[in-house]
Design an enzyme around this catalytic site. Structure first.
Site, PDB file in Angstrom:
ATOM      1  N   TRP A  86       0.939  -1.248  -0.116  1.00 15.05           N
ATOM      2  CA  TRP A  86       0.118   0.036  -0.146  1.00 15.05           C
ATOM      3  C   TRP A  86       0.685   1.199  -0.227  1.00 15.05           C
ATOM      4  O   TRP A  86       1.970   1.292   0.733  1.00 15.05           O
ATOM      5  CB  TRP A  86      -0.833  -0.053   1.195  1.00 15.05           C
ATOM      6  N   TRP A 130       0.704   4.790   0.711  1.00 15.03           N
ATOM      7  CA  TRP A 130       1.242   5.564   2.263  1.00 15.03           C
ATOM      8  C   TRP A 130       1.564   4.811   3.311  1.00 15.03           C
ATOM      9  O   TRP A 130       2.485   4.984   4.173  1.00 15.03           O
ATOM     10  CB  TRP A 130       0.314   6.650   2.608  1.00 15.03           C
ATOM     11  N   TYR A 135      -8.222 -11.605  -3.112  1.00 21.20           N
ATOM     12  CA  TYR A 135      -8.272 -10.608  -2.267  1.00 21.20           C
ATOM     13  C   TYR A 135      -9.162  -9.606  -3.342  1.00 21.20           C
ATOM     14  O   TYR A 135      -9.338  -9.441  -4.162  1.00 21.20           O
ATOM     15  CB  TYR A 135      -7.022  -9.470  -2.304  1.00 21.20           C
ATOM     16  N   GLN A 158      -3.303   7.323  -3.034  1.00 22.17           N
ATOM     17  CA  GLN A 158      -3.333   7.604  -1.446  1.00 22.17           C
ATOM     18  C   GLN A 158      -2.614   9.010  -1.178  1.00 22.17           C
ATOM     19  O   GLN A 158      -1.862   9.224  -2.034  1.00 22.17           O
ATOM     20  CB  GLN A 158      -2.477   6.275  -0.793  1.00 22.17           C
ATOM     21  N   GLY A 190      -7.206   7.625   2.446  1.00 27.05           N
ATOM     22  CA  GLY A 190      -6.450   6.806   3.420  1.00 27.05           C
ATOM     23  C   GLY A 190      -7.375   6.563   4.501  1.00 27.05           C
ATOM     24  O   GLY A 190      -7.199   5.644   5.289  1.00 27.05           O
ATOM     25  N   ASP A 241     -10.671   5.438   4.712  1.00 25.54           N
ATOM     26  CA  ASP A 241     -11.583   4.940   3.884  1.00 25.54           C
ATOM     27  C   ASP A 241     -13.269   5.246   4.364  1.00 25.54           C
ATOM     28  O   ASP A 241     -13.966   5.303   3.594  1.00 25.54           O
ATOM     29  CB  ASP A 241     -11.490   3.151   3.792  1.00 25.54           C
ATOM     30  N   TRP A 267     -12.183   4.055  11.407  1.00 27.92           N
ATOM     31  CA  TRP A 267     -12.269   5.527  11.141  1.00 27.92           C
ATOM     32  C   TRP A 267     -13.265   6.387  11.546  1.00 27.92           C
ATOM     33  O   TRP A 267     -13.524   7.537  10.950  1.00 27.92           O
ATOM     34  CB  TRP A 267     -11.959   5.682   9.375  1.00 27.92           C
ATOM     35  N   GLU A 320      -3.800  -2.063  14.253  1.00 30.20           N
ATOM     36  CA  GLU A 320      -4.006  -1.027  13.302  1.00 30.20           C
ATOM     37  C   GLU A 320      -4.851   0.088  13.988  1.00 30.20           C
ATOM     38  O   GLU A 320      -4.563   1.129  13.614  1.00 30.20           O
ATOM     39  CB  GLU A 320      -5.190  -1.568  12.165  1.00 30.20           C
TER      40      GLU A 320
END
Ligand code: GLC
Length: 446
Positions: free
Chosen positions: A36, A38, A84, A110, A170, A172, A364, A407
């Protein structure tokens, strides 16, 4: 450095070792097996302190998948991990004549933290001649990437790049995107069929809803149907946002490029000029005088997005606001729902705890993300708010020490969620610990 900190540092390095594939570092062992964009920038900042080779390879592996128009893709797929979603077969990135020939990638971007990462990797490198070679290789990719953003994502020349999918932010699943996604009424036949894999790996409660996923998938198909032709996309795309985080990182990245340019005999002036232009545009167009912070701007409705997230404070990282504005922003961070002076909350949650739909555990929508807090820490430090930045560095350490390298974290209990052994949490902790150790006065000899 104290013994406990040394042990934590070793654990963080082990997480990065575990996720290192030989060419790049997986963000998380199961949920995120590919590269990924960033994540790699942030991960290389951790490596910059102790492994020059990996730091450089991480970034060069990503640059190798850059599109022919300069687009730096959000995901570079690793063909060994087939199952995926959304995988290469869903993106159809090869529909674009600009897609790279020897890598499969997604078709979005990103946040541009890469020049900042390259600068730190370059400046901290022990082997100076190798670092110089690295910079000579990396610099043209960075210029090409930023040129793409200013050319394709800023058609009016405002100094602000737009994003065209929540994944490009970033963040989401941020509440920032709710109103736009709700406006997007989809008929049954407009929703592409897909099968998520994320909900088999981590708790479904923590992840985006399927209504949001339908819209994410719809947007991907919308781009693919237009062959990733930007001029066509922007004509009708229902999601076009000038995001504070994205533009703050771009502004900072241009300033960092200006510092790097003379090292290899390039002209810093155009980068300094773009950094200034973007800073001015953030300050003029995105500032919210009423609340004392910055707001995203929805280009489709022509209105600011009145949603207050931690990312709205990222102009601090780019040195955009003047002292008076910074004072107001810090006041908001202290007395709004971001907990900078509230000891019941681990600062800074990704979303105002009093905000509509706040959740301490949902992706988020409230949890603490170490990368956002790291940007704020460095921003507050830049303006001399040392007590506040120290509080952030303490919480980053405590969260990782007590809960592990997750995370994201519940801001009330500190419990970890999402992917375990998450690379940027480990890498940024390495940066926090080792930058502090570099700064500490060496112990006096008797
Ligand atoms: C999630 C995050 C995104 C990150 C990716 C890999 O999609 O929202 O910011 O880059 O995971 O870690």
């Amino acid at each position: 450095m104290k013994r406990r900190e040394r042990a934590l540092l070793e654990q963080a390095k082990l997480v990065l070792d575990f996720n290192w594939t030989g060419g790049y570092t997986k963000p998380g062992p199961r949920l995120y097996p590919h590269q990924w964009s960033w994540d790699s920038a942030l991960i290389s900042i951790g490596y910059s302190h102790y492994d020059q080779d990996r730091a450089e390879r991480e970034l060069l592996h990503l640059f190798d998948a850059q599109w022919r128009n300069g687009l730096l893709p959000q995901i570079v797929f690793n063909p060994s991990f087939g199952d995926y979603f959304p995988g290469p077969g869903f993106w159809h990135a090869q529909e674009s004549p600009d897609a790279p020939p020897h890598h499969r990638t997604s078709g979005v971007v990103q946040p541009p933290a890469h020049a900042t990462a390259v600068r730190l990797v370059y400046e901290r490198a022990r082997d100076r001649s190798r670092a110089h070679e690295f910079l000579e290789r990396a610099y043209p990719h960075l210029v090409f990437w930023h040129d793409y953003l200013y050319r394709e994502r800023d058609p009016e020349g405002e100094g602000l790049a737009y994003i065209r999918h929540p994944w490009e932010s970033g963040m989401d699943n941020s509440p920032l995107w709710d109103a736009i996604l709700q406006r997007l009424h989809l008929r049954e036949d407009e929703i592409p069929s897909y099968r998520r894999v994320d909900v088999h790996t981590v708790s479904e409660q923590d992840r985006p809803t399927s209504a949001a996923y339908d819209r994410f998938a719809y947007l991907v198909r919308f781009f693919a149907e237009r062959g990733y032709e930007e001029a066509e996309i922007r004509e009708e795309c229902p999601f076009l946002v000038q995001d504070v985080l994205f533009n703050s990182l771009l502004c900072r990245a241009e300033a960092d490029l200006a510092e790097l340019a003379p090292e290899i005999g390039e002209d810093p002036a155009p980068h300094r000029e773009r950094a200034r232009k973007t800073a001015r545009a953030i300050d003029e167009k995105l500032w919210d005088e009423e609340h004392g912070t910055y707001l995203d701007y929805d280009l489709v409705s022509g209105r600011p997005i009145y949603v207050y997230c931690a990312s709205n404070f990222l102009p601090l990282f780019a040195g955009v606001p003047d002292e008076e504005r910074v004072r107001r922003m810090v006041n908001f961070l202290e007395h709004g729902g971001f907990g900078l002076s509230d000891h019941r909350i681990r600062p800074v949650p990704s979303y105002d705890v009093h905000g509509f739909g706040f959740s301490p555990t949902r992706y988020w929508r409230g949890p603490v993300w170490i990368n956002i807090d790291w940007f704020l820490l460095r921003g507050l430090e830049r303006y001399g708010y040392r007590e506040h930045s120290a509080r952030l560095s303490t919480t980053i350490r405590e969260l990782c020490e007590r809960s592990g390298f997750y995370e994201y974290f519940d801001p009330f209990t500190g419990q970890g969620h999402g992917s375990v052994l998450f690379s940027w949490s480990a890498a940024l902790l390495v940066d926090v610990l080792l930058s502090a150790a570099d700064e500490a006065p060496s112990p006096r000899r008797p």
